[in-house]
Design a protein around this motif. Structure first.
Motif, mmCIF file in Angstrom:
data_model
loop_
_atom_site.group_PDB
_atom_site.id
_atom_site.type_symbol
_atom_site.label_atom_id
_atom_site.label_comp_id
_atom_site.label_asym_id
_atom_site.label_seq_id
_atom_site.Cartn_x
_atom_site.Cartn_y
_atom_site.Cartn_z
ATOM 1 N N TRP A 1 -7.476 -3.013 -1.961
ATOM 2 C CA TRP A 1 -7.114 -1.900 -2.845
ATOM 3 C C TRP A 1 -8.136 -1.767 -3.977
ATOM 4 O O TRP A 1 -8.612 -0.676 -4.279
ATOM 5 N N ALA B 1 4.195 2.092 1.824
ATOM 6 C CA ALA B 1 3.810 2.535 3.165
ATOM 7 C C ALA B 1 3.585 1.363 4.109
ATOM 8 O O ALA B 1 4.364 1.152 5.040
ATOM 9 N N GLN B 2 2.514 0.599 3.873
ATOM 10 C CA GLN B 2 2.214 -0.579 4.694
ATOM 11 C C GLN B 2 1.631 -1.660 3.787
ATOM 12 O O GLN B 2 0.990 -1.348 2.772
ATOM 13 N N GLY C 1 0.825 -1.190 0.000
ATOM 14 C CA GLY C 1 0.000 0.000 0.000
ATOM 15 C C GLY C 1 0.864 1.247 0.000
ATOM 16 O O GLY C 1 1.997 1.225 0.504
ATOM 17 N N MET C 2 0.335 2.339 -0.579
ATOM 18 C CA MET C 2 1.169 3.520 -0.787
ATOM 19 C C MET C 2 0.545 4.782 -0.213
ATOM 20 O O MET C 2 -0.672 4.937 -0.181
ATOM 21 N N THR C 3 1.423 5.666 0.215
ATOM 22 C CA THR C 3 1.082 7.077 0.420
ATOM 23 C C THR C 3 2.204 7.869 -0.241
ATOM 24 O O THR C 3 3.365 7.446 -0.232
ATOM 25 N N HIS C 4 1.860 8.996 -0.848
ATOM 26 C CA HIS C 4 2.842 9.815 -1.572
ATOM 27 C C HIS C 4 3.548 9.013 -2.672
ATOM 28 O O HIS C 4 4.701 9.299 -3.016
ATOM 29 N N THR D 1 8.012 -1.590 4.729
ATOM 30 C CA THR D 1 6.570 -1.418 4.980
ATOM 31 C C THR D 1 6.133 -2.035 6.296
ATOM 32 O O THR D 1 5.012 -1.768 6.757
ATOM 33 N N GLN E 1 4.788 6.245 -2.354
ATOM 34 C CA GLN E 1 5.894 5.534 -1.708
ATOM 35 C C GLN E 1 5.307 4.350 -0.945
ATOM 36 O O GLN E 1 4.211 4.445 -0.392
ATOM 37 N N GLU F 1 -3.856 4.550 -11.753
ATOM 38 C CA GLU F 1 -3.254 3.403 -11.073
ATOM 39 C C GLU F 1 -3.013 2.244 -12.033
ATOM 40 O O GLU F 1 -1.984 1.562 -11.952
#
Length: 480
Positions: A178, A170-171, A163-166, A375, A168, A265
């Motif tokens: 998703w 993330a977790q 999983g991403m934020t920015h 992550t 990048q 995406e």
């Protein structure tokens, strides 16, 4: 868009008695709208049948005249459907063209239908009928796309992904989670369409040009016959209101934004850098010069067409913002944006649904990427919190752990027990229990989270909601 025929006919005009001559060619060319509003013909004819009946209720048509009128309208509708009756270059708009068709069939009797109504309330009614009808078509296509996402999500409830934020890592998340994250905004779009429909189910017919009618007509009866809930409360607002058009365009513009985000995406997922998804050949294109290319054109067009949908909303809002009550000719500009929004979504949504339903998800690559980029660092911090360490301190300790891994170019689970202890005595070997993607996903058990259990629950809930939407989209709102 329809192209008008160039057959020679005598001009049928809905105005002109007080004018000594006809309009200048430049005015006529600017005023004509039949080339795009002809698609309102079935709705104008439906409203005409209802209006004919209310004229008869008021004693303005006898039973024989009503029968002839309804038969002529039915015949005209069949001729429009078959293409044997078409607008001509002499027809200013859909209303003029259809009155010409009625006069050709009934002679002077056809002229009685104009009593008690104006093009102002006609077009407002026709456009509401058209949009209420086509909103359900758009909703049906949204459901199809949601179904395609749900079908893919059901296969990947437990497939790990980064999983991403920015943009990048993330977790770790479930890829099914998703995919379902793209279904949720589609469900909100559907909710907005239904809410919009409730506000749009008000009939303007009976408002006339702006002041209502002195004839003993019952606009509520007409409204009910046309599938509306009631008639407008204020005749001036009835002909001036285009909130329903602007709101429809907001709903479609926001849906376009949601489709654009999904498209973006898919473009990333199918790139060489990601390689998480492969598109079916039937839903991808190639290059005219580079034989190896496989392009996600549908996804890219979803991004591009969102600008078109947003532009339609801006067009109508800008057109409306300075208009005095009641009807102004500026309002002719309301139709093309809403028609274009309907056409755009009815073209784009099936292509997106096909692309999603046929794509191949590379679960092995997703799983390999899930732990990359540390992550699992949040899992360590949360593990410390469960040991009653304040999160501020847990965050600091975990940050130092990541810094050590970066310095050694290794993953968190590759550190030795001694390395863990050097960072903090609190990092005992038991912390390794949380240093797997599987444990990270399994630990997410709260509603709405990315663990397999909550994702399965979400999947079942979404499937139930979509079933109710299928029922709504199948409803007919415009009666014969």
């Amino acid at each position: 868009m329809v192209s008008v025929t160039d057959q020679s006919v005598s001009r049928t005009s809905l105005w002109g008695g007080r004018f000594a001559g006809g309009p200048a060619e430049a005015l006529a060319r600017l005023s004509v709208s039949v080339q795009f509003d002809w698609r309102l013909a079935p709705y104008d004819l439906a409203a005409s049948r209802a209006h004919a009946r209310v004229l008869a209720y008021a004693g303005l048509l006898d039973a024989e005249e009503l029968g002839q009128m309804l038969a002529a309208l039915d015949d005209l509708e069949a001729a429009c459907a078959s293409g044997s009756f078409r607008p001509t270059v002499e027809d200013e708009d859909v209303h003029t063209a259809l009155e010409r068709g009625l006069l050709e069939r009934l002679g002077t009797l056809g002229g009685k239908l104009r009593a008690g109504r104006s093009r102002n309330d006609q077009v407002a009614t026709d456009l509401r009928l058209y949009l209420r009808d086509h909103a359900r078509g758009v909703a049906a296509r949204l459901v199809e796309l949601a179904d395609a996402l749900v079908e893919q999500a059901a296969q990947h409830v437990s497939t790990p992904a980064p999983g991403m934020t920015h943009v990048q890592h993330a977790q770790p998340v479930s890829f099914g989670h998703w995919l379902l994250a793209h279904v949720q905004p589609l469900l909100r779009d559907l909710d907005r369409l239904r809410d919009w429909d409730k506000r749009t189910a008000i009939s303007p017919l009976g408002a006339g040009a702006l002041a209502g009618s002195s004839l003993p007509l019952d606009p509520v009866v007409v409204a009910k016959e046309l599938g509306f809930t009631t008639s407008a409360a204020n005749s001036m607002d009835a002909v001036a209101d285009r909130d329903f058009a602007a709101e429809f365009l907001f709903v479609t513009a926001l849906a376009g934004v949601h489709l654009s985000r999904l498209g973006e995406e898919v473009v990333m997922w199918t790139s060489q850098e990601f390689g998480w998804v492969e598109l079916d050949d039937a839903f991808a294109t190639g290059s005219s010069i580079m034989p190896q290319k496989k392009n996600a054109d549908i996804a890219e067009l979803a991004r591009g067409k969102s600008g078109r949908l947003i532009g339609g909303l801006v067009t109508v809002l800008t057109m409306l913002k300075g208009l005095p009550l009641t009807y102004d000719r500026d309002m002719q500009e309301d139709k093309e944006p809403v028609f274009d929004a309907v056409d755009t979504l009815e073209l784009l949504l099936p292509a997106l649904a096909g692309m999603i339903s046929t794509m191949t998800v590379r679960a092995d690559r997703l799983a390999a990427a899930a732990p990359v980029g540390f992550t699992l660092a949040t899992e360590v911090a949360d593990w410390l919190v469960r040991k009653h360490v304040p999160f501020r301190d847990a965050h600091e300790i975990t940050g130092k752990l990541v810094s050590l891994c970066e310095a050694r170019d290794c993953a968190l689970d590759e550190l030795s027990d001694d390395d863990l202890q050097k960072v903090s005595p609190l990092l005992t070997p038991e912390v390794r229990q949380v240093l797997t993607v599987e444990s990270a996903l399994a630990s997410r058990t709260t509603p709405g989270s990315t663990g397999p259990g909550p994702v399965a629950d979400q999947l079942a809930s979404v499937q139930d909601k979509l079933e109710t939407w299928r029922e709504w989209t199948a409803q007919r709102v415009v009666p014969r």
